[in-house]
Motif scaffolding. Structure first.
Motif, PDB file in Angstrom:
ATOM      1  N   GLU A  72      68.296  57.158  10.498  1.00  0.00           N
ATOM      2  CA  GLU A  72      67.348  58.239  10.216  1.00  0.00           C
ATOM      3  C   GLU A  72      68.075  59.477   9.701  1.00  0.00           C
ATOM      4  O   GLU A  72      67.579  60.173   8.808  1.00  0.00           O
ATOM      5  CB  GLU A  72      66.535  58.569  11.462  1.00  0.00           C
ATOM      6  CG  GLU A  72      65.552  57.468  11.854  1.00  0.00           C
ATOM      7  CD  GLU A  72      64.701  57.843  13.056  1.00  0.00           C
ATOM      8  OE1 GLU A  72      64.745  59.025  13.481  1.00  0.00           O
ATOM      9  OE2 GLU A  72      63.990  56.967  13.577  1.00  0.00           O
ATOM     10  N   ARG A 103      67.037  66.949  17.277  1.00  0.00           N
ATOM     11  CA  ARG A 103      66.759  67.121  15.854  1.00  0.00           C
ATOM     12  C   ARG A 103      67.372  68.420  15.338  1.00  0.00           C
ATOM     13  O   ARG A 103      67.941  68.478  14.250  1.00  0.00           O
ATOM     14  CB  ARG A 103      65.242  67.101  15.660  1.00  0.00           C
ATOM     15  CG  ARG A 103      64.757  67.087  14.232  1.00  0.00           C
ATOM     16  CD  ARG A 103      63.248  66.876  14.265  1.00  0.00           C
ATOM     17  NE  ARG A 103      62.565  67.560  13.204  1.00  0.00           N
ATOM     18  CZ  ARG A 103      61.285  67.891  13.208  1.00  0.00           C
ATOM     19  NH1 ARG A 103      60.543  67.600  14.264  1.00  0.00           N
ATOM     20  NH2 ARG A 103      60.735  68.499  12.183  1.00  0.00           N
ATOM     21  N   LEU A 148      64.329  65.324   8.807  1.00  0.00           N
ATOM     22  CA  LEU A 148      64.503  64.487   9.995  1.00  0.00           C
ATOM     23  C   LEU A 148      63.145  64.205  10.650  1.00  0.00           C
ATOM     24  O   LEU A 148      62.892  63.094  11.125  1.00  0.00           O
ATOM     25  CB  LEU A 148      65.441  65.157  10.997  1.00  0.00           C
ATOM     26  CG  LEU A 148      66.935  65.121  10.644  1.00  0.00           C
ATOM     27  CD1 LEU A 148      67.718  66.112  11.501  1.00  0.00           C
ATOM     28  CD2 LEU A 148      67.498  63.710  10.829  1.00  0.00           C
ATOM     29  N   VAL A 173      61.182  61.721   8.292  1.00  0.00           N
ATOM     30  CA  VAL A 173      61.736  60.366   8.386  1.00  0.00           C
ATOM     31  C   VAL A 173      61.313  59.703   9.684  1.00  0.00           C
ATOM     32  O   VAL A 173      60.953  58.518   9.709  1.00  0.00           O
ATOM     33  CB  VAL A 173      63.277  60.412   8.267  1.00  0.00           C
ATOM     34  CG1 VAL A 173      63.893  59.083   8.708  1.00  0.00           C
ATOM     35  CG2 VAL A 173      63.686  60.742   6.839  1.00  0.00           C
ATOM     36  N   ARG A 174      61.316  60.466  10.760  1.00  0.00           N
ATOM     37  CA  ARG A 174      61.011  59.906  12.079  1.00  0.00           C
ATOM     38  C   ARG A 174      59.652  59.236  12.111  1.00  0.00           C
ATOM     39  O   ARG A 174      59.481  58.171  12.725  1.00  0.00           O
ATOM     40  CB  ARG A 174      61.073  61.027  13.129  1.00  0.00           C
ATOM     41  CG  ARG A 174      60.782  60.585  14.555  1.00  0.00           C
ATOM     42  CD  ARG A 174      61.867  59.697  15.082  1.00  0.00           C
ATOM     43  NE  ARG A 174      61.665  59.360  16.474  1.00  0.00           N
ATOM     44  CZ  ARG A 174      62.179  58.295  17.059  1.00  0.00           C
ATOM     45  NH1 ARG A 174      62.916  57.454  16.356  1.00  0.00           N
ATOM     46  NH2 ARG A 174      61.971  58.046  18.326  1.00  0.00           N
ATOM     47  N   ALA A 233      59.178  56.937   7.782  1.00  0.00           N
ATOM     48  CA  ALA A 233      60.061  55.906   7.229  1.00  0.00           C
ATOM     49  C   ALA A 233      59.667  54.524   7.756  1.00  0.00           C
ATOM     50  O   ALA A 233      59.096  54.389   8.838  1.00  0.00           O
ATOM     51  CB  ALA A 233      61.515  56.208   7.569  1.00  0.00           C
ATOM     52  N   LEU A 282      66.276  51.100   5.934  1.00  0.00           N
ATOM     53  CA  LEU A 282      65.271  52.094   6.309  1.00  0.00           C
ATOM     54  C   LEU A 282      64.887  52.811   5.023  1.00  0.00           C
ATOM     55  O   LEU A 282      65.767  53.253   4.265  1.00  0.00           O
ATOM     56  CB  LEU A 282      65.835  53.085   7.326  1.00  0.00           C
ATOM     57  CG  LEU A 282      64.840  54.071   7.939  1.00  0.00           C
ATOM     58  CD1 LEU A 282      63.855  53.352   8.850  1.00  0.00           C
ATOM     59  CD2 LEU A 282      65.573  55.168   8.721  1.00  0.00           C
ATOM     60  N   GLN A 290      57.430  57.803  19.381  1.00  0.00           N
ATOM     61  CA  GLN A 290      57.926  57.965  18.015  1.00  0.00           C
ATOM     62  C   GLN A 290      56.979  58.734  17.118  1.00  0.00           C
ATOM     63  O   GLN A 290      57.416  59.568  16.326  1.00  0.00           O
ATOM     64  CB  GLN A 290      58.213  56.606  17.373  1.00  0.00           C
ATOM     65  CG  GLN A 290      58.721  56.728  15.925  1.00  0.00           C
ATOM     66  CD  GLN A 290      59.443  55.512  15.447  1.00  0.00           C
ATOM     67  OE1 GLN A 290      59.626  54.546  16.176  1.00  0.00           O
ATOM     68  NE2 GLN A 290      59.879  55.549  14.195  1.00  0.00           N
TER      69      GLN A 290
END
Length: 405
Positions: free
Chosen positions: A124, A158, A183, A186-187, A190, A210, A279
């Motif tokens: 990530e 983060r 970040l 993406v978390r 992605a 990823l 998540q």
């Protein structure tokens, strides 16, 4: 298990930072102000941070040059993005679509291959760095939600990772703020790219990369029993296709969903919801989770695994009849948890067909392979090993004889 260098350093540095409740609240409400405090606390450690992460950050930024941008298309047409109260955007079909219809074909705006090296950055983090290096070309991705990792511990980490990577790149607080946003995007946006690999004689999906697909991320929601699936093509720069997977037609006006990971056939409701909250930060309200039935009973899965182990043991002894009987019983148990038409069930049927042939019943084996092909053909790539074997055996094996009356 890989120990990622950035996470290891991040955990150590958290002890040096202002991590009280006010700092966490600021990261949620005013990231630039909070990140500046983190930045100022970590700048005296810049040499140490660069020593541990500098070369890894440089290598990650270099990956941005290898990513291509080829956009997306909608081969089947008949789709629209709708706004739903309390759920946000969702993808709906405007006409009936059948199993195998391709709704979205999209290339990633950025991707990183997964590594198993001992000293590496978390995927990530690498993907966020790649995206930050090509911001001018990824404006569509910048509009995605960026709230990934909003619980206190995830926010702190983060912030630390954004500062550490920023200190390796230069002395720009603006870059740190940008990385913090990437970040977060993406978390929750992605996608883990998968490919088929062989493991203990079975074909299983394994994560190989990823990637970020903006069109997919902005409109396709999760369900624990989805009616769509993602098909990846590694030979086409990790192109992703969103397909209708339901064995029945999807009616006009119906939403198309995928699984973000948790499935009703693989995890009980409480575990699925915990994973999605951790998540993605939402409470799943799909039909499987909204049901008033108590947590699902997975006895069928345990029994199926026991029977599969028995079949494998019989194969080792070349006791083909015994192996076929055990495998048939295992597939019967799997049908209690999987739906007709699920790829996982079709792959198990391919295995059963092979054992049935070994046991001497070519007619039954052909019948099983034919049924599996009906599931696999519209959903997997032509080069899929299970599909190729099944189609080859259908050519070789005799048709059942027709009795004359």
């Amino acid at each position: 298990m890989v120990c990622y260098a950035d996470l290891a350093l991040g955990h150590r540095l958290l002890k040096e930072l202002p991590c009280d409740d006010d700092a966490v609240a600021a990261l949620r409400e005013d990231p630039p102000r909070a990140l500046k405090r983190f930045w100022e606390a970590l700048r005296p450690l810049q040499d140490q941070i660069r020593k541990e992460l500098g070369s890894l950050v440089t290598a990650a930024l270099a990956e941005s040059k290898a990513s291509d941008l080829r956009g997306c298309s909608h081969p089947s047409g008949g789709i629209e993005v709708d706004e739903v109260p309390d759920r946000g955007r969702c993808l709906k079909v405007t006409k009936p679509l059948t199993r195998g219809s391709v709704l979205i074909r999209e290339f990633p705006v950025a991707k990183v291959l997964l590594e198993s090296k001992e000293h590496s950055l978390h995927p990530e983090t690498r993907l966020a760095l790649v995206l930050s290096a090509k911001e001018e070309k990824t404006k569509v991705a910048q509009k995605l939600l960026d709230h990934g990792g909003r619980d206190a511990s995830a926010l702190r980490m983060r912030g630390v990772l954004a500062c550490c990577c920023g200190l390796c790149i230069g002395n720009s607080i603006e870059k740190v703020v940008s990385l913090f946003g990437w970040l977060g995007r993406v978390r929750i946006n992605a996608v883990a790219v998968t490919a088929l690999v062989e493991a203990d004689g079975d074909m299983v999906e394994d994560k190989v990369a990823l990637a970020l697909y903006p069109e997919l991320a902005r409109c396709v929601n999760h369900s624990c029993r989805p009616n769509g699936l993602l098909r990846f093509n590694a030979k086409e720069s990790h192109l992703v296709e969103l397909l209708i997977s339901s064995p029945h037609k999807v009616a006009a006006g119906e939403e198309v969903t995928i699984s973000y990971g948790p499935l009703a056939s693989s995890m009980v409701r409480s575990e699925r919801q915990a994973a999605l909250r951790a998540q993605y930060g939402f409470e799943c309200r799909c039909p499987s989770c909204a049901s008033k039935v108590q947590d699902e009973d997975f006895h069928w899965k345990r029994k199926a695994q026991m029977l599969d182990d028995r079949a494998r043991a019989a194969v080792q002894r070349e006791a083909w009849q015994e192996a076929a009987i055990a495998c048939s019983a295992s597939v019967a148990m799997l049908r209690e948890g999987f739906r007709d038409g699920d790829i996982e069930l079709a792959r198990e049927e391919c295995k059963l067909a092979g054992l049935t042939l070994r046991a001497g019943d070519a007619v039954k084996a052909r019948e099983i392979w034919a049924a599996a092909c009906q599931v696999l053909r519209p959903l997997v790539l032509p080069a899929d090993p299970d599909l190729q074997e099944a189609e080859e055996m259908l050519k070789r094996l005799p048709w059942p004889s027709i009795r004359q009356v």
